[in-house]
Design a protein around this motif. Structure first.
Motif, PDB file in Angstrom:
ATOM      1  N   SER A 180      -3.730  16.111 -27.919  1.00  0.00           N
ATOM      2  CA  SER A 180      -2.672  15.564 -28.772  1.00  0.00           C
ATOM      3  C   SER A 180      -1.436  15.182 -27.991  1.00  0.00           C
ATOM      4  O   SER A 180      -0.572  14.442 -28.491  1.00  0.00           O
ATOM      5  CB  SER A 180      -2.296  16.573 -29.855  1.00  0.00           C
ATOM      6  N   GLN A 181      -1.330  15.650 -26.753  1.00  0.00           N
ATOM      7  CA  GLN A 181      -0.172  15.380 -25.906  1.00  0.00           C
ATOM      8  C   GLN A 181      -0.472  14.333 -24.827  1.00  0.00           C
ATOM      9  O   GLN A 181       0.244  14.230 -23.842  1.00  0.00           O
ATOM     10  CB  GLN A 181       0.307  16.674 -25.251  1.00  0.00           C
ATOM     11  N   THR A 182      -1.544  13.567 -25.025  1.00  0.00           N
ATOM     12  CA  THR A 182      -1.879  12.514 -24.081  1.00  0.00           C
ATOM     13  C   THR A 182      -1.522  11.153 -24.670  1.00  0.00           C
ATOM     14  O   THR A 182      -1.709  10.900 -25.860  1.00  0.00           O
ATOM     15  CB  THR A 182      -3.375  12.533 -23.719  1.00  0.00           C
ATOM     16  N   THR A 226       5.206  15.281 -28.351  1.00  0.00           N
ATOM     17  CA  THR A 226       6.567  15.790 -28.229  1.00  0.00           C
ATOM     18  C   THR A 226       6.922  16.029 -26.772  1.00  0.00           C
ATOM     19  O   THR A 226       6.063  16.403 -25.961  1.00  0.00           O
ATOM     20  CB  THR A 226       6.738  17.101 -29.022  1.00  0.00           C
ATOM     21  N   LEU A 227       8.182  15.842 -26.457  1.00  0.00           N
ATOM     22  CA  LEU A 227       8.678  16.131 -25.114  1.00  0.00           C
ATOM     23  C   LEU A 227       8.924  17.619 -24.909  1.00  0.00           C
ATOM     24  O   LEU A 227       9.224  18.045 -23.794  1.00  0.00           O
ATOM     25  CB  LEU A 227       9.971  15.354 -24.854  1.00  0.00           C
ATOM     26  N   ASN A 228       8.806  18.399 -25.971  1.00  0.00           N
ATOM     27  CA  ASN A 228       9.033  19.838 -25.869  1.00  0.00           C
ATOM     28  C   ASN A 228       7.825  20.592 -25.326  1.00  0.00           C
ATOM     29  O   ASN A 228       7.891  21.811 -25.136  1.00  0.00           O
ATOM     30  CB  ASN A 228       9.417  20.410 -27.236  1.00  0.00           C
ATOM     31  N   GLY A 235       8.581  17.643 -17.874  1.00  0.00           N
ATOM     32  CA  GLY A 235       7.385  18.369 -17.444  1.00  0.00           C
ATOM     33  C   GLY A 235       6.086  17.628 -17.682  1.00  0.00           C
ATOM     34  O   GLY A 235       5.006  18.215 -17.593  1.00  0.00           O
ATOM     35  N   TRP A 236       6.172  16.335 -17.977  1.00  0.00           N
ATOM     36  CA  TRP A 236       4.968  15.542 -18.189  1.00  0.00           C
ATOM     37  C   TRP A 236       4.385  15.061 -16.865  1.00  0.00           C
ATOM     38  O   TRP A 236       5.086  14.964 -15.858  1.00  0.00           O
ATOM     39  CB  TRP A 236       5.294  14.326 -19.058  1.00  0.00           C
TER      40      TRP A 236
END
Length: 338
Positions: free
Chosen positions: A273-275, A114-116, A205-206
């Motif tokens: 999980s955010q990679t 997610t972008l959040n 923010g990535w």
């Protein structure tokens, strides 16, 4: 509601489906439900996306006994997108979708980033961030193009060990003028969607990095132009004004790429999980395997078969579609419209 009753344009579906928050997909119809499914995810996206694609998917799901619920439609990077939650994640469904012929991109995934939340994207460079294989272009200008291109193709298909094949290709460049690198860099075509993808991720923010079996001369240029957080690539050894035919230090191969992704995630405090890993060749499979989401773009058959997600009809805007699909989970059909 019968699928045939839906408007041609996805942007008009909210009017027809506004009296229920989610809809269960059946062979020829959508039935309203009060709670969605979320054990797996189906993402369909493409500028030609229409009801017929949903109907085709419904037939496939029925044949495999998979139940799916439709979330509100959206657009990501100006590409129409449908998100469906499923009652299970099915390897059989993944394989079936890859066997079928689609004129849009469709992926079945166990989880979505997610972008959040903070995230990390690590991408290959050659034929991923850019549209060429730099070593092939260098070799062409050095007069050994055919010899090098054949080895590059075999290595990307997983037929050759990458590090040894790279050293063999670079050896053929011995004596070539360094100015060749500048010529290739000046004409380096970016993959469509690259600036938009990087800008969107950075604004969310990535962290965005390159891990490439290519060369620092070109990865560094991309880092400067796009504000990338890190680049990892191979350094060509130079003697005066010529290439020596050697590479300095450890080759950035499949194992190193996977290490880079994991090290950067730890450095920046990013959840696994955010990679996201993006690439096209066999030497990208290791980093795809350790990423939360591995995406193959215009990839070789071996890579398409093993990658969690495949982009066959989109460039890097397709990466945004997959990362941005989770926004549908947080929305309901516009209940105010009638």
């Amino acid at each position: 509601m019968l699928l045939s009753e839906l408007p041609p344009s996805l942007s008009d579906w909210s009017r027809s489906l506004s009296h229920a928050p989610w809809w269960q997909l059946h062979s020829a119809a959508l039935h309203p439900v009060s709670a969605p499914l979320s054990a797996g995810w189906l993402v369909l996206f493409g500028r030609s996306l229409q009801v017929a694609h949903l109907a085709k998917l419904a037939d496939t799901l029925t044949g495999l006994g998979v139940v799916a619920t439709l979330y509100p439609t959206t657009e990501v990077a100006e590409v129409p997108l449908l998100l469906l939650g499923t009652d299970t994640f099915s390897d059989e469904l993944v394989a079936q979708l890859k066997r079928e012929q689609w004129d849009i991109d469709i992926c079945h995934l166990p989880a979505l980033p997610t972008l959040n939340e903070p995230g990390l994207l690590v991408m290959d460079m050659d034929s991923t961030a850019i549209q060429i294989e730099c070593i092939d272009e260098i070799a062409r200008l050095a007069g050994v193009g055919e010899q090098v291109a054949a080895v590059t193709a075999a290595a990307m298909q997983g037929k050759l060990e990458f590090a040894a094949s790279l050293r063999n290709r670079v050896a053929l460049l011995a004596g070539a003028p360094v100015t060749i690198l500048d010529e290739v860099a000046a004409n380096m075509p970016w993959m469509p969607g690259l600036p938009l993808m990087v800008k969107t991720l950075k604004q969310a923010g990535w962290k965005v990095a390159i891990a490439s079996g290519g060369f620092t001369r070109f990865a560094g240029q991309l880092q400067q132009a796009l504000g990338l957080d890190a680049v990892f690539a191979n350094e060509l050894v130079v003697d005066g004004d010529t290439l020596t035919g050697q590479v300095h230090g450890r080759i950035v191969d499949a194992a190193v790429k996977a290490e880079v992704l994991q090290q950067l995630a730890q450095q920046y405090g990013i959840a696994a999980s955010q990679t996201v890993a993006v690439g096209d060749g066999a030497n990208d499979l290791n980093m795809m395997a350790v990423a939360g989401l591995g995406i193959a773009i215009h990839a070789k058959p071996l890579v398409q078969a093993q990658a969690a997600a495949t982009l066959n009809h989109h460039d890097l805007e397709g990466v945004l579609c997959l990362i941005g699909a989770s926004a549908c989970r947080d929305r309901r059909w516009d209940m105010a419209r009638s």
